[in-house]
Enzyme design. Structure first.
Site, PDB file in Angstrom:
ATOM      1  N   ASN A 148      37.481  45.089 -57.378  1.00 49.33           N
ATOM      2  CA  ASN A 148      37.130  45.774 -58.623  1.00 49.33           C
ATOM      3  C   ASN A 148      37.624  44.974 -59.819  1.00 49.33           C
ATOM      4  O   ASN A 148      38.508  44.129 -59.695  1.00 49.33           O
ATOM      5  CB  ASN A 148      37.730  47.182 -58.644  1.00 49.33           C
ATOM      6  N   CYS A 149      37.062  45.269 -60.969  1.00 51.16           N
ATOM      7  CA  CYS A 149      37.422  44.636 -62.230  1.00 51.16           C
ATOM      8  C   CYS A 149      38.939  44.653 -62.400  1.00 51.16           C
ATOM      9  O   CYS A 149      39.566  45.670 -62.105  1.00 51.16           O
ATOM     10  CB  CYS A 149      36.738  45.381 -63.369  1.00 51.16           C
ATOM     11  N   PRO A 150      39.530  43.569 -62.815  1.00 52.37           N
ATOM     12  CA  PRO A 150      38.955  42.304 -63.281  1.00 52.37           C
ATOM     13  C   PRO A 150      38.921  41.204 -62.221  1.00 52.37           C
ATOM     14  O   PRO A 150      38.651  40.050 -62.546  1.00 52.37           O
ATOM     15  CB  PRO A 150      39.909  41.910 -64.401  1.00 52.37           C
TER      16      PRO A 150
END
Length: 82
Positions: free
Chosen positions: A15-17
């Site tokens: 998941n981000c980042p």
């Protein structure tokens, strides 16, 4: 259309980042004009990679979304190293 690429980055499940950070690291090890292919499962990565390309000057030449056999979404990007 098939795009030839020089390096492949599998960022599925991240998941981000993390997909962006891993792409940045991979691009740093590449030469200008080479193409990086990134595959993610994070829907937010579409927005993130568009912004990343604008901020860094690396060219986003493709962004596609596909469904896997299990019904999950995958996002594929091709970035050209500036």
């Amino acid at each position: 259309m098939t795009i030839r690429f020089d390096k492949d980055l599998d960022a599925r499940g991240l998941n981000c980042p993390l997909p962006i950070l891993r792409a940045k690291k991979a691009l740093n090890d590449m030469s200008s004009g080479q193409i990086l292919r990134i595959v993610t499962t994070d829907p937010g990565s579409v927005r993130d990679f568009n912004a990343f390309a604008l901020q860094t000057g690396n060219e986003l030449i493709s962004s596609t979304e596909t469904s896997t056999e299990t019904g999950n979404q995958e996002f594929e990007f091709h970035l050209v190293r500036k």
